[in-house]
Design an enzyme around this catalytic site. Structure first.
Site, PDB file in Angstrom:
ATOM      1  N   ASP A  27       0.865  -1.181   0.000  1.00 54.23           N
ATOM      2  CA  ASP A  27       0.000   0.000   0.000  1.00 54.23           C
ATOM      3  C   ASP A  27       0.905   1.235   0.000  1.00 54.23           C
ATOM      4  OD1 ASP A  27       0.829   0.408   2.636  1.00 54.23           O
ATOM      5  OD2 ASP A  27      -1.152   0.146   3.527  1.00 54.23           O
ATOM      6  N   CYS A  82       2.796  -3.374   4.143  1.00 56.39           N
ATOM      7  CA  CYS A  82       1.923  -2.264   4.530  1.00 56.39           C
ATOM      8  C   CYS A  82       2.538  -1.637   5.780  1.00 56.39           C
ATOM      9  CB  CYS A  82       0.470  -2.708   4.708  1.00 56.39           C
ATOM     10  SG  CYS A  82       0.123  -3.766   6.132  1.00 56.39           S
ATOM     11  N   THR A 103       2.021  -1.956   9.172  1.00 53.31           N
ATOM     12  CA  THR A 103       2.401  -2.969  10.173  1.00 53.31           C
ATOM     13  C   THR A 103       2.791  -4.287   9.530  1.00 53.31           C
ATOM     14  OG1 THR A 103       0.124  -3.745  10.291  1.00 53.31           O
ATOM     15  CG2 THR A 103       0.776  -2.048  11.892  1.00 53.31           C
ATOM     16  N   HIS A 153       9.514 -24.911   8.270  1.00 49.75           N
ATOM     17  CA  HIS A 153       8.404 -25.666   8.856  1.00 49.75           C
ATOM     18  C   HIS A 153       7.049 -25.403   8.200  1.00 49.75           C
ATOM     19  CE1 HIS A 153      10.536 -26.414  12.993  1.00 49.75           C
ATOM     20  NE2 HIS A 153      11.277 -26.785  11.953  1.00 49.75           N
ATOM     21  N   HIS A 177       6.364 -31.853   8.714  1.00 54.17           N
ATOM     22  CA  HIS A 177       5.738 -30.538   8.532  1.00 54.17           C
ATOM     23  C   HIS A 177       4.704 -30.551   7.411  1.00 54.17           C
ATOM     24  CE1 HIS A 177       8.590 -29.117  11.408  1.00 54.17           C
ATOM     25  NE2 HIS A 177       9.595 -29.547  10.666  1.00 54.17           N
TER      26      HIS A 177
HETATM   27  C1  RB5 Z   1      -2.431   2.455   6.703  1.00 51.02           C
HETATM   28  O1  RB5 Z   1      -2.505   3.596   7.495  1.00 51.02           O
HETATM   29  C2  RB5 Z   1      -2.256   1.232   7.594  1.00 51.02           C
HETATM   30  O2  RB5 Z   1      -3.432   0.997   8.301  1.00 51.02           O
HETATM   31  C3  RB5 Z   1      -1.860   0.023   6.769  1.00 51.02           C
HETATM   32  O3  RB5 Z   1      -0.696   0.280   6.065  1.00 51.02           O
HETATM   33  C4  RB5 Z   1      -1.575  -1.244   7.569  1.00 51.02           C
HETATM   34  O4  RB5 Z   1      -0.670  -0.996   8.605  1.00 51.02           O
HETATM   35  C5  RB5 Z   1      -2.736  -2.026   8.018  1.00 51.02           C
HETATM   36  O5  RB5 Z   1      -2.631  -3.121   8.579  1.00 51.02           O
END
Ligand code: RB5
Length: 148
Positions: A7, A64, A66, A97, A132
């Protein structure tokens, strides 16, 4: 072929990963996004996951903020085993695994040097098979609506 997708939060890290793949002589297909404009991570996770599930790409790396949202979206596609990684141990063991076919990184969590180390380890570690495989077959059973 390795698909890469992110993203808006992951565009800069995605470029670094693309450069690493080039240096490692691993062809890659960037399926977007290319823009810093806010966008929805499920779109990009799904695009990369479809390429892996269809066999058009061997594996994919998604990013993304996180790493969690895009991994969640990818893991909804049948046949996808996407690991969210912030450390080298998980990257290695997820291959040995769990035979992961997608790697997810959090651009707001890991720095570029650690991210590149995780990518290289994840790419180079083979699946161990054996006991596995049985467990992965159980996950496929869940996907098919059966009890494992
Ligand atoms: C975008 O602000 C953020 O929510 C996205 O990149 C991600 O971290 C979502 O899981």
């Amino acid at each position: 072929m390795i698909a890469i997708a992110s993203d808006h939060t992951g565009v800069a890290l995605k470029k670094e990963i693309a450069a690493l793949l080039k240096a490692l002589d691993r062809p890659c297909l960037d399926v977007g996004t290319d823009s810093a404009e806010s966008t929805d991570y499920p779109v990009w996770g799904y695009r990369a996951a479809r390429l892996v599930a269809s066999g058009e790409c061997e594996r994919a790396i998604v990013i993304c903020g996180t790493g969690f949202g895009i991994s969640l979206a990818a893991n909804k596609v049948k046949g996808i085993r996407c690991v969210l990684c912030s450390d080298c141990y998980t990257a290695k063991l997820s291959r040995m695994h769990n035979n992961t076919n997608m790697l997810s990184l959090g651009a707001r969590v890991v720095g570029p040097e650690l991210a590149k180390m995780i990518v290289q380890i994840w790419l180079e570690t083979p699946f161990e098979g054996g006991r596995h495989q049985k467990r992965l077959d159980m996950i496929s059973a869940i996907e098919a609506g059966k009890e494992p």
